[in-house]
Enzyme design. Structure first.
Site, PDB file in Angstrom:
ATOM      1  N   SER A  52       0.621  -1.284  -0.050  1.00 20.29           N
ATOM      2  CA  SER A  52       0.143  -0.011   0.044  1.00 20.29           C
ATOM      3  C   SER A  52       0.917   1.235  -0.001  1.00 20.29           C
ATOM      4  O   SER A  52       0.313   2.408  -0.009  1.00 20.29           O
ATOM      5  CB  SER A  52      -0.955  -0.163   1.128  1.00 20.29           C
ATOM      6  OG  SER A  52      -0.274  -0.063   2.418  1.00 20.29           O
ATOM      7  N   ASP A  90       5.483  -7.072   2.339  1.00 24.28           N
ATOM      8  CA  ASP A  90       4.799  -7.463   1.195  1.00 24.28           C
ATOM      9  C   ASP A  90       5.601  -7.884  -0.158  1.00 24.28           C
ATOM     10  O   ASP A  90       6.678  -7.177  -0.289  1.00 24.28           O
ATOM     11  CB  ASP A  90       4.019  -6.430   0.825  1.00 24.28           C
ATOM     12  CG  ASP A  90       2.459  -6.650   1.137  1.00 24.28           C
ATOM     13  OD1 ASP A  90       1.991  -7.819   1.478  1.00 24.28           O
ATOM     14  OD2 ASP A  90       1.628  -5.555   1.361  1.00 24.28           O
ATOM     15  N   LYS A 120       4.832 -11.417   2.951  1.00 28.71           N
ATOM     16  CA  LYS A 120       3.313 -11.686   2.897  1.00 28.71           C
ATOM     17  C   LYS A 120       3.277 -11.714   1.466  1.00 28.71           C
ATOM     18  O   LYS A 120       3.689 -11.088   0.464  1.00 28.71           O
ATOM     19  CB  LYS A 120       2.530 -10.565   3.523  1.00 28.71           C
ATOM     20  CG  LYS A 120       1.103 -10.724   3.202  1.00 28.71           C
ATOM     21  CD  LYS A 120       0.202  -9.864   4.038  1.00 28.71           C
ATOM     22  CE  LYS A 120       0.140  -8.500   3.726  1.00 28.71           C
ATOM     23  NZ  LYS A 120      -0.554  -8.222   2.152  1.00 28.71           N
ATOM     24  N   GLU A 122      -0.192 -12.582  -1.650  1.00 27.64           N
ATOM     25  CA  GLU A 122      -1.534 -12.583  -1.681  1.00 27.64           C
ATOM     26  C   GLU A 122      -1.801 -13.842  -2.770  1.00 27.64           C
ATOM     27  O   GLU A 122      -1.147 -14.025  -3.742  1.00 27.64           O
ATOM     28  CB  GLU A 122      -1.903 -11.154  -2.644  1.00 27.64           C
ATOM     29  CG  GLU A 122      -1.881 -10.089  -1.857  1.00 27.64           C
ATOM     30  CD  GLU A 122      -2.262  -8.716  -2.423  1.00 27.64           C
ATOM     31  OE1 GLU A 122      -2.811  -8.737  -3.704  1.00 27.64           O
ATOM     32  OE2 GLU A 122      -2.103  -7.462  -1.881  1.00 27.64           O
ATOM     33  N   GLU A 189      -9.018  -9.694   3.766  1.00 32.32           N
ATOM     34  CA  GLU A 189      -9.439  -8.437   3.343  1.00 32.32           C
ATOM     35  C   GLU A 189     -10.780  -8.322   2.990  1.00 32.32           C
ATOM     36  O   GLU A 189     -11.254  -8.893   2.091  1.00 32.32           O
ATOM     37  CB  GLU A 189      -8.398  -7.863   2.570  1.00 32.32           C
ATOM     38  CG  GLU A 189      -8.762  -6.357   2.189  1.00 32.32           C
ATOM     39  CD  GLU A 189      -7.626  -5.502   1.483  1.00 32.32           C
ATOM     40  OE1 GLU A 189      -6.319  -6.095   1.713  1.00 32.32           O
ATOM     41  OE2 GLU A 189      -7.959  -4.317   1.228  1.00 32.32           O
TER      42      GLU A 189
END
Ligand code: KIV
Length: 271
Positions: A52, A90, A120, A122, A189
């Site tokens: 982000s 991330d 991390k 996704e 999320e």
């Protein structure tokens, strides 16, 4: 992760025991030295150097453009500041999908160059091979399911995910597969609270939510959002703890006024 006499307080094992004791986990993003120091002092359990950063630090529309070099730069800045929290970085878009060997070498780069504690990624079944290969090198991996912003062009919208049973079931299967592979925690999320509860009750590893309701094992927010620096972003799950945009504006206006009027610097503020 630790050297003698400099034991980190928060470890992946500690997180597991927090879940077992029903102790909630507080996670927040940070991208720079100064704010990471303050977050650490506040007693946060996990700092996420989130991609982000692409949005809130660099002003991109999506998280896709951020590079691995930029993520490492942010992670290094955070690592210089922190003493207690676990630091998770991330893996940016394009650095782990579709090629597990490339995924491992990128995860190794992040760990070596930033000295962070974990990465991390996704996604579920689509990235499982990459997750397994990264874990095989002893690198702790946090999963991330539900609204995964790196797939925004596939979803086409930032609305709530897994409202339908088929998507909810796939999410639960993916969560179990990530746990089985050896992930130490999972971020969920923007999904219904009932599904968040179901996943948290099913998994042994901690489940940390952002818009996944109150029944999960911990919460994460993006620092700039919870401080009120991104007023245009207003999802239902976001609790704003400050209106820092207004505070910043006041201070900056005052500074401009003081310089223009000659009030700053005064006699005491010069040599
Ligand atoms: O990049 C990020 O900040 C994240 C959180 C929203 C979980 O992945």
């Amino acid at each position: 992760m630790s050297i003698e006499g400099k034991e980190r307080v928060l470890t992946t094992r500690k997180l597991l025991s927090m879940k077992m004791k029903g102790e909630k986990i507080a996670m927040l993003t940070a991208y720079d030295y100064t704010s990471a120091r303050i977050v650490d002092q506040a007693g946060i359990d996990i700092i996420l150097v989130g991609d982000s950063a692409a949005n809130v630090m660099a002003g991109h529309e999506t998280t896709l453009p951020i590079t691995i070099d930029q993520m490492i730069y942010h992670a290094q800045s955070v690592m210089r500041a922190v003493k207690n929290p676990l630091v998770v970085v991330d893996m940016p878009f394009g650095t782990y999908q579709g090629n597990s060997k490339m995924a491992l070498s990128n995860a190794v780069r992040i760990m070596k160059e930033s000295e962070a504690d974990a990465v991390k990624v996704e996604g579920g079944s689509e990235v499982l091979e990459s997750v397994q290969r990264i874990l095989s090198a002893g690198i702790p991996v946090m999963g991330h399911l539900g609204l995964t912003p790196q797939s925004i062009h596939k979803f086409g919208t930032y609305s709530v995910r897994a409202k339908e049973e088929a998507e909810a079931n796939k999410l639960l299967e993916d969560a179990l597969a990530l746990e089985e592979a050896g992930c130490f925690a999972l971020v969920l999320e923007k999904i219904p609270a009932t599904l968040g509860k179901r996943v948290a009750e099913t998994l042994r590893i901690p489940v940390i939510g952002i818009g996944a309701g109150r029944y999960v094992d911990g919460q994460v927010l993006v620092m700039h959002d919870m401080l009120g620096l991104t007023q245009e972003f207003s999802p239902r799950f976001l609790r704003r703890y400050h209106n820092l945009q207004e505070e910043y504006l006041k201070a900056f206006h005052q500074y401009v006024e003081d310089v223009k009027s000659g009030d700053f610097p005064n006699e005491q503020e010069q040599y």
